[in-house]
Design an enzyme around this catalytic site. Structure first.
Site, PDB file in Angstrom:
ATOM      1  N   TYR A  51     -12.692  12.473   1.189  1.00 57.84           N
ATOM      2  CA  TYR A  51     -13.876  12.334   2.034  1.00 57.84           C
ATOM      3  C   TYR A  51     -14.006  10.890   2.522  1.00 57.84           C
ATOM      4  O   TYR A  51     -14.203  10.637   3.713  1.00 57.84           O
ATOM      5  CB  TYR A  51     -15.131  12.743   1.261  1.00 57.84           C
ATOM      6  CG  TYR A  51     -16.389  12.633   2.087  1.00 57.84           C
ATOM      7  CD1 TYR A  51     -16.800  13.673   2.902  1.00 57.84           C
ATOM      8  CD2 TYR A  51     -17.145  11.456   2.081  1.00 57.84           C
ATOM      9  CE1 TYR A  51     -17.936  13.562   3.688  1.00 57.84           C
ATOM     10  CE2 TYR A  51     -18.287  11.343   2.864  1.00 57.84           C
ATOM     11  CZ  TYR A  51     -18.672  12.396   3.659  1.00 57.84           C
ATOM     12  OH  TYR A  51     -19.789  12.271   4.441  1.00 57.84           O
ATOM     13  N   HIS A  99     -13.460   9.149   6.484  1.00 59.42           N
ATOM     14  CA  HIS A  99     -14.459   8.331   7.183  1.00 59.42           C
ATOM     15  C   HIS A  99     -13.953   6.914   7.429  1.00 59.42           C
ATOM     16  O   HIS A  99     -14.369   6.270   8.391  1.00 59.42           O
ATOM     17  CB  HIS A  99     -15.787   8.347   6.418  1.00 59.42           C
ATOM     18  CG  HIS A  99     -16.522   9.640   6.631  1.00 59.42           C
ATOM     19  ND1 HIS A  99     -16.216  10.771   5.919  1.00 59.42           N
ATOM     20  CD2 HIS A  99     -17.500   9.971   7.496  1.00 59.42           C
ATOM     21  CE1 HIS A  99     -16.995  11.767   6.344  1.00 59.42           C
ATOM     22  NE2 HIS A  99     -17.771  11.312   7.306  1.00 59.42           N
ATOM     23  N   TYR A 110     -26.039   4.953  11.902  1.00 59.75           N
ATOM     24  CA  TYR A 110     -25.600   6.103  11.120  1.00 59.75           C
ATOM     25  C   TYR A 110     -25.053   5.604   9.790  1.00 59.75           C
ATOM     26  O   TYR A 110     -24.132   4.792   9.747  1.00 59.75           O
ATOM     27  CB  TYR A 110     -24.523   6.862  11.885  1.00 59.75           C
ATOM     28  CG  TYR A 110     -24.220   8.253  11.382  1.00 59.75           C
ATOM     29  CD1 TYR A 110     -24.589   8.686  10.122  1.00 59.75           C
ATOM     30  CD2 TYR A 110     -23.546   9.152  12.180  1.00 59.75           C
ATOM     31  CE1 TYR A 110     -24.309   9.965   9.688  1.00 59.75           C
ATOM     32  CE2 TYR A 110     -23.250  10.436  11.763  1.00 59.75           C
ATOM     33  CZ  TYR A 110     -23.634  10.833  10.513  1.00 59.75           C
ATOM     34  OH  TYR A 110     -23.348  12.104  10.082  1.00 59.75           O
ATOM     35  N   TRP A 114     -14.063  18.506  13.947  1.00 65.47           N
ATOM     36  CA  TRP A 114     -14.370  17.671  12.782  1.00 65.47           C
ATOM     37  C   TRP A 114     -15.003  18.529  11.683  1.00 65.47           C
ATOM     38  O   TRP A 114     -14.613  18.447  10.520  1.00 65.47           O
ATOM     39  CB  TRP A 114     -15.298  16.529  13.178  1.00 65.47           C
ATOM     40  CG  TRP A 114     -15.712  15.656  12.022  1.00 65.47           C
ATOM     41  CD1 TRP A 114     -16.830  15.789  11.257  1.00 65.47           C
ATOM     42  CD2 TRP A 114     -15.006  14.532  11.495  1.00 65.47           C
ATOM     43  NE1 TRP A 114     -16.879  14.810  10.283  1.00 65.47           N
ATOM     44  CE2 TRP A 114     -15.756  14.025  10.408  1.00 65.47           C
ATOM     45  CE3 TRP A 114     -13.821  13.901  11.831  1.00 65.47           C
ATOM     46  CZ2 TRP A 114     -15.354  12.925   9.659  1.00 65.47           C
ATOM     47  CZ3 TRP A 114     -13.422  12.791  11.090  1.00 65.47           C
ATOM     48  CH2 TRP A 114     -14.184  12.322  10.017  1.00 65.47           C
TER      49      TRP A 114
END
Length: 98
Positions: free
Chosen positions: A18, A22, A41, A76
């Site tokens: 994960y 990113h 964000y 995505w």
């Protein structure tokens, strides 16, 4: 500025993947988010629990519409399904200090 939050959980053994995804986020994904007016964000991780927050420069409705209509976001999301599970219910805001 409108705000948006989400919650999810990383599937067991997938935290490093994960983070890696990113760290190498697709440039076209960043472009869609910027087109949607998404800014500030941030994603926090506590164990395997995730909490995401962003602000919507062009309004929440616009941000959600652009993302919902984006083929890039759809790809995505599909690519992330083996790694995480999103919660459908949204967190409730209980405090705000400006």
């Amino acid at each position: 500025m409108e705000k948006y939050t989400w919650r999810a959980v990383i599937k067991e053994g997938m935290k490093e993947e994960y983070i890696r995804r990113h760290d190498t986020i697709w440039p076209e994904m960043v472009e869609v988010l910027k087109e949607a007016g998404v800014c500030n964000y941030t994603i926090w991780c506590d164990g395997n629990d995730l909490f995401g927050y962003y602000e919507c420069e062009k309004g929440l409705e616009h941000a959600l519409k652009v993302q919902a209509e984006s083929e890039v976001v759809a790809r995505w999301d599909i690519s992330m399904e083996p790694i995480m599970t999103m919660f459908q219910e949204k967190p409730e805001q209980v405090f705000f200090l400006e």
